[in-house]
Enzyme design. Structure first.
Site, PDB file in Angstrom:
ATOM      1  N   LYS A  25     -39.994  72.426 -27.520  1.00  0.00           N
ATOM      2  CA  LYS A  25     -41.242  72.467 -26.754  1.00  0.00           C
ATOM      3  C   LYS A  25     -41.727  71.058 -26.467  1.00  0.00           C
ATOM      4  O   LYS A  25     -41.402  70.091 -27.164  1.00  0.00           O
ATOM      5  CB  LYS A  25     -42.325  73.258 -27.491  1.00  0.00           C
ATOM      6  CG  LYS A  25     -42.741  72.700 -28.866  1.00  0.00           C
ATOM      7  CD  LYS A  25     -43.756  71.569 -28.803  1.00  0.00           C
ATOM      8  CE  LYS A  25     -44.097  71.007 -30.174  1.00  0.00           C
ATOM      9  NZ  LYS A  25     -44.871  69.742 -30.105  1.00  0.00           N
ATOM     10  N   ASP A 152     -46.104  75.661 -35.418  1.00  0.00           N
ATOM     11  CA  ASP A 152     -45.330  75.683 -34.179  1.00  0.00           C
ATOM     12  C   ASP A 152     -44.343  76.842 -34.104  1.00  0.00           C
ATOM     13  O   ASP A 152     -43.744  77.076 -33.051  1.00  0.00           O
ATOM     14  CB  ASP A 152     -44.552  74.367 -34.011  1.00  0.00           C
ATOM     15  CG  ASP A 152     -45.454  73.192 -33.676  1.00  0.00           C
ATOM     16  OD1 ASP A 152     -46.543  73.423 -33.120  1.00  0.00           O
ATOM     17  OD2 ASP A 152     -45.061  72.045 -33.959  1.00  0.00           O
TER      18      ASP A 152
END
Length: 323
Positions: A25, A152
């Site tokens: 990401k 995350d």
């Protein structure tokens, strides 16, 4: 294949293996609140999954084991200090079984690079074990387990683009039909997230960096599918701390802009730098120039958004063994 613990009824254990592909990401927007009493910072962030992926293969085994190959594999622990290992233990505990699987991770996401590679691998293990053991756990259960592992990890399951709040684990999908083109510059160094937050707290005490505006314009640019509208809105309040700890990042950011990127930003806690480009052709050109500038270790061209962790090889049929 059948197995018994000597007490419980014999149960079915699928053979074969499952491979899951999971993306890294970047944070298109990252605003950091003050440090809370629990030691964490409240975040508002826009996650964006990109086509730089790890592949995680999980097989049934006699004992839990973990191996790695690829990008930075020599710098990653292969025991309980690895979040992917802990993901296997957590999944097994959740369903009341022993974590008897072997995990092999083929890494492309940089280690300690601000792209949540470890979190991605943990999410992949959850998805792989759910498929391998034919558990059929619903998505909400996987997300609950993911949130226990780290802030995350839920987004690595989610993929696409999402607004993250809380510590980043509370997600709202951002609908964007566009494909955005990125150049990712891997640094020679690595940055540990706790060190970056410590430096961030120090800088904030002296008034640097300034706080970002609300993320509404970023979300609007994503919906509009316009990279030129998005470019000036990219922002990361951790960037100043990352650059303070690794001043060479200034050279990489400058080189990317001079090569023709629309914008450059440190991803998350760094030190990977992400450069937004106007098109696929532009990304290739920017990547080539950046690679020749001598300001980073490796350059990758990627697109986003892409899906989160997903099975790419399903388990073999019952009764069949691996070749």
């Amino acid at each position: 294949m059948f197995a018994s613990d000597g007490n419980a009824a014999t149960q079915w254990m699928p053979t074969g293996s499952v491979t899951v592909q999971v993306p890294g990401k970047i944070n298109l927007y990252l605003a950091v609140g003050d440090c809370c009493d629990n030691g964490y910072h409240e975040l508002v962030t826009v996650f964006h999954a990109v086509s730089l992926v790890d592949q995680v293969t999980v097989r049934n085994a006699d004992v839990l084991s973990l191996g790695l190959v690829g990008e930075g594999a020599n710098h990653v622990p292969t025991d309980e200090h690895n979040i992917a290992w802990r993901a296997a233990e957590l999944m097994a505990e959740h369903v009341g079984r022993a974590p008897d699987v072997s995990i092999m991770i083929d890494k492309s996401i940089p280690v300690a690079g601000g792209m949540a590679g470890g979190s991605a691998d943990a999410a992949a293990v959850l998805v792989a074990m759910n498929s391998l053991w034919e558990l059929s756990l619903p998505r909400r259960d996987l997300c609950m387990l993911a949130a226990k592992l780290g802030s995350d990890v839920p987004f690595a399951l989610h993929g696409g683009t999402a607004l993250g709040t809380g510590r980043g684990e509370e997600l709202a999908t951002v609908l964007s039909r566009a494909t955005f083109h990125w150049v990712l510059a891997f640094a020679d160094s690595s940055l540990l997230t706790p060190a970056v937050y410590t430096e961030f707290d120090r800088l904030r005490d002296v008034g640097n960096p300034p706080r970002l505006a609300e993320p509404g314009p970023v979300l609007a640019a994503l919906v509009a599918a316009d990279p030129e509208q998005l470019a000036p809105l990219l922002g990361n309040e951790l960037q100043a701390a990352a650059v303070s700890l690794d001043p060479a990042l200034r050279c990489a950011l400058r080189a990317g802009m001079e090569a023709g990127a629309l914008a450059g930003i440190v991803s998350g806690s760094g030190p990977t730098c992400a450069f937004l480009c106007a098109s696929a052709t532009s990304a290739i050109d920017v990547g080539a120039q950046l690679a020749g500038a001598g300001v980073c270790r490796t350059v990758r061209v990627a697109t986003g958004p892409v899906p989160g962790a997903r099975v790419v090889h399903a388990p073999m049929s019952r009764g069949l063994n691996d070749m």
